[in-house]
Write an enzyme that holds these catalytic residues in place. Structure first.
Site, PDB file in Angstrom:
ATOM      1  CG  ASN A  10      10.629 -40.764 -22.948  1.00 36.92           C
ATOM      2  OD1 ASN A  10      10.001 -41.125 -21.952  1.00 36.92           O
ATOM      3  ND2 ASN A  10      10.149 -39.874 -23.805  1.00 36.92           N
ATOM      4  CD1 TRP A  11      12.509 -46.730 -20.734  1.00 37.31           C
ATOM      5  CD2 TRP A  11      11.709 -47.831 -18.953  1.00 37.31           C
ATOM      6  NE1 TRP A  11      13.502 -47.551 -20.249  1.00 37.31           N
ATOM      7  CE2 TRP A  11      13.049 -48.228 -19.166  1.00 37.31           C
ATOM      8  CE3 TRP A  11      10.998 -48.379 -17.878  1.00 37.31           C
ATOM      9  CZ2 TRP A  11      13.691 -49.162 -18.348  1.00 37.31           C
ATOM     10  CZ3 TRP A  11      11.637 -49.304 -17.056  1.00 37.31           C
ATOM     11  CH2 TRP A  11      12.962 -49.695 -17.295  1.00 37.31           C
ATOM     12  CE  LYS A  12       8.155 -41.777 -26.425  1.00 40.27           C
ATOM     13  NZ  LYS A  12       7.703 -41.235 -27.684  1.00 40.27           N
ATOM     14  CG  HIS A 100       8.844 -35.828 -24.908  1.00 41.11           C
ATOM     15  ND1 HIS A 100       7.807 -36.102 -25.766  1.00 41.11           N
ATOM     16  CD2 HIS A 100       9.840 -36.679 -25.233  1.00 41.11           C
ATOM     17  CE1 HIS A 100       8.172 -37.087 -26.573  1.00 41.11           C
ATOM     18  NE2 HIS A 100       9.399 -37.458 -26.267  1.00 41.11           N
ATOM     19  CD  GLU A 102       5.397 -38.639 -26.927  1.00 43.17           C
ATOM     20  OE1 GLU A 102       5.550 -39.051 -25.765  1.00 43.17           O
ATOM     21  OE2 GLU A 102       5.876 -39.217 -27.924  1.00 43.17           O
ATOM     22  CD  GLU A 172      13.152 -36.431 -28.226  1.00 47.73           C
ATOM     23  OE1 GLU A 172      13.605 -37.566 -28.197  1.00 47.73           O
ATOM     24  OE2 GLU A 172      12.103 -36.105 -27.650  1.00 47.73           O
ATOM     25  N   GLY A 178       8.562 -41.590 -32.910  1.00 46.15           N
ATOM     26  CA  GLY A 178       7.635 -42.723 -32.948  1.00 46.15           C
ATOM     27  C   GLY A 178       7.073 -43.002 -34.332  1.00 46.15           C
ATOM     28  CB  SER A 218      12.505 -43.111 -35.533  1.00 45.19           C
ATOM     29  OG  SER A 218      11.115 -42.870 -35.393  1.00 45.19           O
ATOM     30  N   GLY A 239      13.121 -43.516 -27.550  1.00 48.61           N
ATOM     31  CA  GLY A 239      11.776 -43.910 -27.115  1.00 48.61           C
ATOM     32  C   GLY A 239      11.557 -45.396 -27.334  1.00 48.61           C
TER      33      GLY A 239
HETATM   34  C1  PEP Z   1      11.026 -39.819 -27.727  1.00 49.17           C
HETATM   35  O1  PEP Z   1       9.830 -39.863 -27.527  1.00 49.17           O
HETATM   36  O2  PEP Z   1      11.751 -39.127 -27.012  1.00 49.17           O
HETATM   37  C2  PEP Z   1      11.564 -40.588 -28.844  1.00 49.17           C
HETATM   38  C3  PEP Z   1      12.715 -40.248 -29.340  1.00 49.17           C
HETATM   39  O3  PEP Z   1      10.770 -41.606 -29.313  1.00 49.17           O
HETATM   40  P1  PEP Z   1      11.126 -42.638 -30.500  1.00 49.17           P
HETATM   41  O4  PEP Z   1      12.562 -43.065 -30.304  1.00 49.17           O
HETATM   42  O5  PEP Z   1      10.182 -43.769 -30.323  1.00 49.17           O
HETATM   43  O6  PEP Z   1      10.932 -41.895 -31.775  1.00 49.17           O
END
Ligand code: PEP
Length: 256
Positions: A10-12, A100, A102, A172, A178, A218, A239
């Site tokens: 997921n490049w956001k 997601h 976010e 998640e 993050g 993470s 992410g």
């Molecule tokens: C995500 O936003 O889906 C995610 C898992 O982010 P990160 O790996 O940076 O925690």
């Protein structure tokens, strides 16, 4: 039950057009197409990067699949700023993240929205990656199973078993996204097992056993092995580590 693992990036809201092409090319250069028999690899760049990223992988005949980060449930019309399933399909996008944390937290996306989006994707022949996960407050109150399983129930309401089989659930925990604070393999496995039990209750054991459940939060090459070794964890939604070609490809290798 053996399920083909998925590593999804997921490049956001990162990578402009040129940067996205460079990242896709760097991933492609480090991949062996033979791996894709053993693991599904999906990248989810911002909307405007979908087509150029697809072009890079197509040119290299590398069957990395494309996912979007969001979609609207309507097919077309006066929905300024939104993107439809048809538009995504048109650029070769087969997957889409929905729900997601976010988007739930920052954009007010509700369980009902997630369900509408999942249904629209299925109707278009696309595969939703349905994100669920609890906040730290919910975990501290030891209410995480109830909270997350209610999200699963709501996301799959009215979706028949035959369609659910192509859907993916990503667990998640919000406190791990993050933050650099990963769920332990035991915490992640316990929740992914609870999600599978919920899917078996909604559908049946055979359907639940076929559905893939990812962990996200993470995840990186240093902690992936323990997480991916768990019985009910069928891959990762990544992410931060997906923005670095070496890390992302190391995660793909960890899932082989
Ligand atoms: C995500 O936003 O889906 C995610 C898992 O982010 P990160 O790996 O940076 O925690």
């Amino acid at each position: 039950m053996s399920r083909k693992p998925i590593i999804a990036g997921n490049w956001k809201m990162n990578k402009n057009y040129g940067e996205a092409v460079v990242l896709a090319q760097s991933i492609s250069n480090r991949m062996d197409d033979f791996w894709l028999n053993k693991v599904d690899v999906v990248v989810c760049p911002p909307f405007i990067d979908l087509k150029p990223v697809k072009t890079v992988f197509e040119f290299d005949r590398m069957d990395v699949e494309l996912g979007a980060q969001n979609v609207h449930w309507e097919e077309a019309g006066a929905f300024t700023g939104e993107i439809s399933t048809g538009m995504l399909k048109n650029v070769g996008c087969d997957w889409c993240i929905v729900g997601h944390s976010e988007r739930r937290t920052l954009m007010g996306e509700t369980n009902e929205d997630v369900n509408r989006k999942a249904k629209a994707l299925i109707a278009a022949g696309m595969k939703p990656i349905v994100c669920v996960g609890e906040s730290l407050a919910v975990r501290d109150a030891e209410a995480q199973d109830e909270f997350v399983c209610a999200q699963v129930d709501a996301a799959f309401a009215g979706i028949p078993a035959a369609s659910a089989k192509s859907c993916v659930v990503a667990y998640e925990p919000i406190w791990a996204i993050g933050t650099g604070r990963t769920a332990t393999p035991e915490q992640a496995e316990a929740m992914c097992a609870a999600i599978r039990t919920t899917l078996a209750r909604i559908y049946d054991q055979e359907t639940a056993d076929q559905m893939r459940i990812l962990y996200g939060g993470s995840m990186n090459p240093g902690n992936a092995e323990g997480l991916l070794a768990q019985e009910n964890i069928d891959g990762g939604l990544i992410g931060g580590a997906a923005l670095d070609a070496d890390s992302f490809v190391d995660l793909v290798k960890a899932a082989l």
